[in-house]
Design an enzyme around this catalytic site. Structure first.
Site, PDB file in Angstrom:
ATOM      1  N   GLU A 166      53.926  -1.955 -14.178  1.00 36.35           N
ATOM      2  CA  GLU A 166      52.643  -0.698 -13.608  1.00 36.35           C
ATOM      3  C   GLU A 166      51.332  -1.025 -13.428  1.00 36.35           C
ATOM      4  O   GLU A 166      51.222  -1.071 -12.445  1.00 36.35           O
ATOM      5  CB  GLU A 166      53.524   0.189 -15.292  1.00 36.35           C
ATOM      6  N   GLU A 188      52.469   2.605 -26.968  1.00 37.20           N
ATOM      7  CA  GLU A 188      52.836   3.751 -26.110  1.00 37.20           C
ATOM      8  C   GLU A 188      53.213   4.998 -27.034  1.00 37.20           C
ATOM      9  O   GLU A 188      53.109   6.259 -26.747  1.00 37.20           O
ATOM     10  CB  GLU A 188      53.319   3.200 -25.171  1.00 37.20           C
TER      11      GLU A 188
HETATM   12  C1  BGC Z   1      53.112   5.830 -17.924  1.00 37.39           C
HETATM   13  C2  BGC Z   1      52.156   6.995 -18.637  1.00 37.39           C
HETATM   14  C3  BGC Z   1      52.385   7.331 -17.896  1.00 37.39           C
HETATM   15  C4  BGC Z   1      53.712   8.231 -17.860  1.00 37.39           C
HETATM   16  C5  BGC Z   1      53.783   9.621 -17.104  1.00 37.39           C
HETATM   17  C6  BGC Z   1      54.325   6.650 -17.351  1.00 37.39           C
HETATM   18  O1  BGC Z   1      54.940   4.857 -16.938  1.00 37.39           O
HETATM   19  O2  BGC Z   1      52.958   4.379 -18.912  1.00 37.39           O
HETATM   20  O3  BGC Z   1      51.415   6.710 -19.700  1.00 37.39           O
HETATM   21  O4  BGC Z   1      51.252   8.623 -17.700  1.00 37.39           O
HETATM   22  O5  BGC Z   1      54.360   7.150 -16.607  1.00 37.39           O
HETATM   23  O6  BGC Z   1      55.261  10.057 -16.759  1.00 37.39           O
END
Ligand code: BGC
Length: 932
Positions: A509, A789
């Protein structure tokens, strides 16, 4: 003695490669109190001895010491003139170093001239770019991720006085002159919306050149430009071929000047990096390195293969998983030019990515599964570096990862498809060392999959890579777990400020999620000087907005237009509340932190367009739009869902109100009265609608979630009569969860603020200090060295949240760091006089800590606060340092009594003992037990 020190230009010391004339700032030093600058004199010269002065401000009666502008003018095609128009108008040239000094007076003393500072200009006028982008790749190479090398021999017919290179790439570049790397930057030119905004870097290469023949070489990698990126995992997001552009200005001692550029006379061929991808890692064949230069350590890894036998350059797709045997580099071939809009080229004078820290491996572990693992003791973002001695052709294989599982074995499932591997083929014949060049990894551990002989910790180290910024904040208190949390928050920044603010640095990501950057911005501004970093990225926010003003979920935007087959993004790729509001909140936060209006001017249209977008898509002032993330990953979500329980209508409209309110303030600051009035009326209507829709007549909120109450309180959306009731209700909702938060991205950052601002300081401390799941300190107790997270990334029983989305280095929840600075230390910006020109100091000491202390390196100097419990539990001793040329207002805790403070006079202001102070150190003792 009065002194002017730390001269800075747009908050950077010694910037190299400025695109225009900066504003200047300095810090006053004095051993006296209450120092206010009365006048300054600033000089800019062509030479270190100030014999050729280009600009002399003369003695200017002014208190300004941070945004000091000098008169200058840019005429297209004629460069920049500085000085007094008509009288002493002097030319400022591109790629030159200029010298600055200043002296000040405070009415009591006159300072001597400061130490000399300098700045270097980049290319000041677009018409001066003579270079073209060149590439050694063909269209058919679009699937390749190996490096290419470009080379040119040049001859210098005189002694070099100075030489500057301005360079950039489509892809990533490392430039070498006679085998030495130019500059210390890595991962250049970073990640921007390339076609609209591409940064170039300027380097001093004087010492790398010699009279006679010189070799300019560059190695290019795929990087963000061409490699596989985004959670759609698409490659060639910006183009199919890597390319390089550079222009070198050489000035000889005899006064002649010569320019060397990239053009079709350069040659190219594949290089020793045979595969490199941001997510997957790097394959490097050291046998393909140049024999031309003697090895000097790691610089060698970046050198260009030279004199090795031919390889078929057109050879097919990259092979993943194994490094190719008997790899050859091809003959040098003619390069070709690539068209690129030069208007997009922008100077990058600071915040360039560097190897900022080196960590030695702590230990080698043999896991229960018999895996050999190196532990660095800290989750970080960057490179593993090793030294080895092995036979030619010996292959080393390493895999970087974040955490061990509950049994202590290697856990890589949360990397998703990202490989994070290193494959290195030794050249043999002596010690060699290596770290990757065109990728980065998020890791604490490295699994050693192939290694010649015994694995020893001393052969491994790690480089933390991040944008170069000055650390501005420090915080410490008597609670060791909170201190570790503070460290984890800082490492969250270090791990995710690699040229752009990313969500995470390890899985497939690593993109500029706007929400994460918005949520963490205020905390980041405490920790480091993020001005240049965010200013650059905000340009991309504006550049990538939709024509209608929608703000992409990720910036640079690599998802819009490609989302068709994605279950989530097909619902929308832009304009989510709290995410898109980055367009307003971040420039505003920069303004508060630095007191700088330029960033508000620069982003004004972008902000206005975003507010208009929300207005356009709202129905009777309730705004909502396609894909919303809501209170993302909140624990009150339905089982298995990422979306928290707070309704989107509520969070969207709350942010609509908040951003519009900030925009009104901004319009007033920039003296755009018409806009201010118009959007003020809009703001009133949104707030009124919010109150009518989300509050019932008895004052209860329609949504009984923690987050609904937090945003309503923090954004001032609660009808005044219901304020106390709403705050009380928030404490009840907290109590319902046994004192635990169940909030996500939207509610968490403001939770402690919403409590402490409304009389619940103790409850805010209790929330911060919870140690069982879910809480900030739960993570710390589970051994976290960065912020996770998910609250339940690792559950109490050691099992993990689904590997689909489980980063252990996500800074969003680290946004609580702001509360430590603003409430525990009580260092607060005065919105009416921002940039710490006037600070409000009001620590809320609670009763959980014996002491807390910290500092913030403001643009005026260091603001410091320390408090501790006195001889008895209820006595507080408070030490405050206020930077010179600024003032403070000290507000003690409500109800504080028996105040002792030399030179300060406290009086009740809105029921709070308050004193004004000037610069210098102040000590206050008070009794807290009288608090009500
Ligand atoms: C990210 C988040 C992001 C989110 C939004 C995720 O995959 O890692 O931090 O803000 O998606 O939906």
């Amino acid at each position: 003695m009065l002194k002017a020190v730390k001269i800075n230009m747009e908050y950077l010391e010694q910037p190299v490669g400025l695109g225009g004339i900066p504003w200047f700032g300095w810090i006053l030093e004095s051993d006296r109190k209450n120092v206010v600058q009365k006048s300054y004199q600033l000089q800019i010269a062509d030479d270190l001895r100030f014999e050729r002065i280009l600009y002399d401000s003369g003695v200017v009666e002014s208190e300004e010491s941070v945004h000091v502008e000098v008169p200058w003018e840019k005429t297209e095609g004629q460069g920049i003139q500085i000085g007094e128009k008509g009288k002493a108008w002097r030319e400022i040239q591109s790629c030159r170093e200029y010298f600055v000094r200043v002296r000040v007076s405070d009415g009591v003393e006159e300072s001597p001239y400061s130490d000399t500072a300098s700045f270097v200009t980049g290319i000041l006028d677009r018409s001066e770019w003579k270079a073209d982008f060149i590439t050694a790749e063909e269209e058919t190479d679009s699937g390749k991720s190996g490096s290419t090398c470009l080379k040119k021999r040049i001859s210098l017919d005189g002694e070099v006085e100075s030489a500057w290179v301005c360079g950039t790439a489509l892809g990533l570049y490392r430039l070498f002159i006679n085998g030495e790397k130019a500059g210390e930057d890595e991962m250049t030119p970073g990640w921007t919306s390339y076609q609209k905004h591409l940064c170039y870097q300027t380097y001093d290469v004087t010492d790398l050149l010699k009279e006679g023949e010189n070799v300019l070489e560059v190695m290019l990698g795929a990087g963000w430009y061409k490699g596989k990126m985004g959670f759609l995992l698409l490659r060639n997001n910006y183009g199919t071929r890597t390319a390089f552009l550079m222009q070198m200005t050489v000035r000889y001692r005899d006064g002649r000047e010569e320019t060397f550029v990239t053009d079709e006379s350069w040659q190219g061929r594949p290089g020793p990096v045979t595969f490199s991808e941001i997510y997957d890692g790097e394959w490097y064949d050291a046998r393909l390195e140049s024999e031309e230069y003697e090895s000097e350590g790691i610089g060698e890894a970046g050198r260009v293969a030279e004199g090795t036998p031919g390889r078929d350059a057109g050879e097919g797709q990259e092979k993943e998983g194994t490094a190719r045997e008997s790899e050859n580099v091809g003959e040098w071939k003619k390069v070709s030019g690539i068209a690129f809009p030069k208007e997009a080229l922008t100077a990058q004078p600071g915040s360039r990515v560097r190897k900022m820290e080196k960590l030695q491996a702590q230990k080698v572990i043999l896991t229960p599964e018999k895996e050999t693992v190196i532990d660095f003791g800290q989750n970080l973002t960057g490179w593993v570096h090793f030294q080895v001695q092995a036979t030619r052709g010996c292959e080393i294989v390493l895999k970087c990862f974040e955490t061990l599982d509950a049994q202590g074995n290697v856990y890589t499932a949360n990397l998703r498809s990202a490989k994070q591997e290193i494959h290195y083929i030794c050249k043999g014949g002596g010690p060699e060392e290596y770290h990757p060049l065109f990728t980065f990894m998020g890791f604490r551990y490295v699994q050693v999959l192939q290694w010649p002989g015994e694995v020893k910790a001393e052969d491994f180290s790690a480089f933390a890579l991040y944008s170069q910024m000055e650390q501005t904040g420090t915080f410490q208190c008597s609670h060791p777990l909170v201190n570790r949390l503070q460290q984890n928050i800082l490492w969250g920044l270090k791990g995710n400020f690699l040229d752009i603010p990313t969500d995470c640095p390890q899985r497939d990501e690593r993109v500029g999620w706007t929400g994460d950057a918005q949520i963490f911005c205020r905390t980041a501004c405490w920790l480091m000087n993020t001005y240049t970093f965010f200013r650059k990225w905000l340009k991309d926010v504006a550049a990538d907005q939709t024509p209608e003003g929608g703000v992409p979920h990720v910036v640079p935007d690599i998802i819009s237009g490609k989302e068709e087959n994605d279950w989530l993004l097909s619902q929308g790729t832009h304009s989510a509340a709290a995410w898109a509001d980055v367009a307003v909140i971040n420039p505003w936060t920069m303004y508060l932190t630095f007191g700088d209006k330029t960033i508000l001017e620069e982003q004004y249209e972008s902000m206005r367009k975003w507010i208009d977008f929300m207005k356009e898509h709202s129905t009777d002032y309730i705004w909502n739009y396609r894909l919303q993330f809501g209170d993302w990953v909140a624990l009150d979500a339905e089982e298995g869902s990422y979306f928290g329980a707070t309704p989107n209508d509520l969070t969207c409209t709350a942010y609509f109100a908040y951003s519009t309110g900030l925009f009104v303030k901004i319009a007033k600051i920039l003296d755009r009265q018409e806009d201010a009035a118009r959007y003020d009326a809009l703001h009133d209507r949104i707030v009124e609608k919010f109150r009518r829709t989300f509050f019932k007549e008895d004052g209860t909120m329609t949504a009984q979630t923690q987050t609904a109450h937090i945003v309503a309180l923090y954004f001032d959306l609660v009808p005044e009569v219901f304020r106390a009731q709403t705050a009380r209700r928030l404490t009840e909702l907290l109590e319902k969860e046994n004192g635990h938060l169940v909030t996500g991205f939207v509610g968490t950052p403001y939770f402690c603020h919403a409590l402490s601002r409304n009389g619940y300081v103790k409850e805010a401390y209790d929330l911060l200090l919870k140690e069982d799941f879910p809480s900030w300190l739960y993570q710390v107790k589970m051994g976290a060295t960065t912020v996770w997270e998910h609250w339940d990334g690792m559950k109490p029983d050691g099992t993990m949240w689904s590997p689909d989305m489980n980063s252990f280095n996500h800074y969003a929840y680290g946004a609580v760091g702001d509360w430590l600075y603003r409430v525990v230390l009580g260092m607060e910006i005065d919105e009416k006089d921002p940039g710490y020109h006037h600070s409000i100091i009001s620590p809320q000491t609670g009763d959980a800590f014996d002491f807390a202390e910290g500092s913030y390196e403001s643009v005026y100097g260091t603001l410091k606060v320390r408090w501790e419990k006195g001889e008895t539990e209820d006595i507080r001793r408070l030490w405050i340092t206020v930077p010179h040329n600024t003032t403070g207002e000290i507000r003690l805790e409500k109800g504080a009594g028996e105040i002792r403070a030399d030179g300060l006079e406290f009086a009740l202001k809105e029921g709070i003992p308050t004193a004004r102070c000037g610069s210098g150190e102040w000590e206050i003792v008070y009794r807290k037990s009288l608090c009500i």
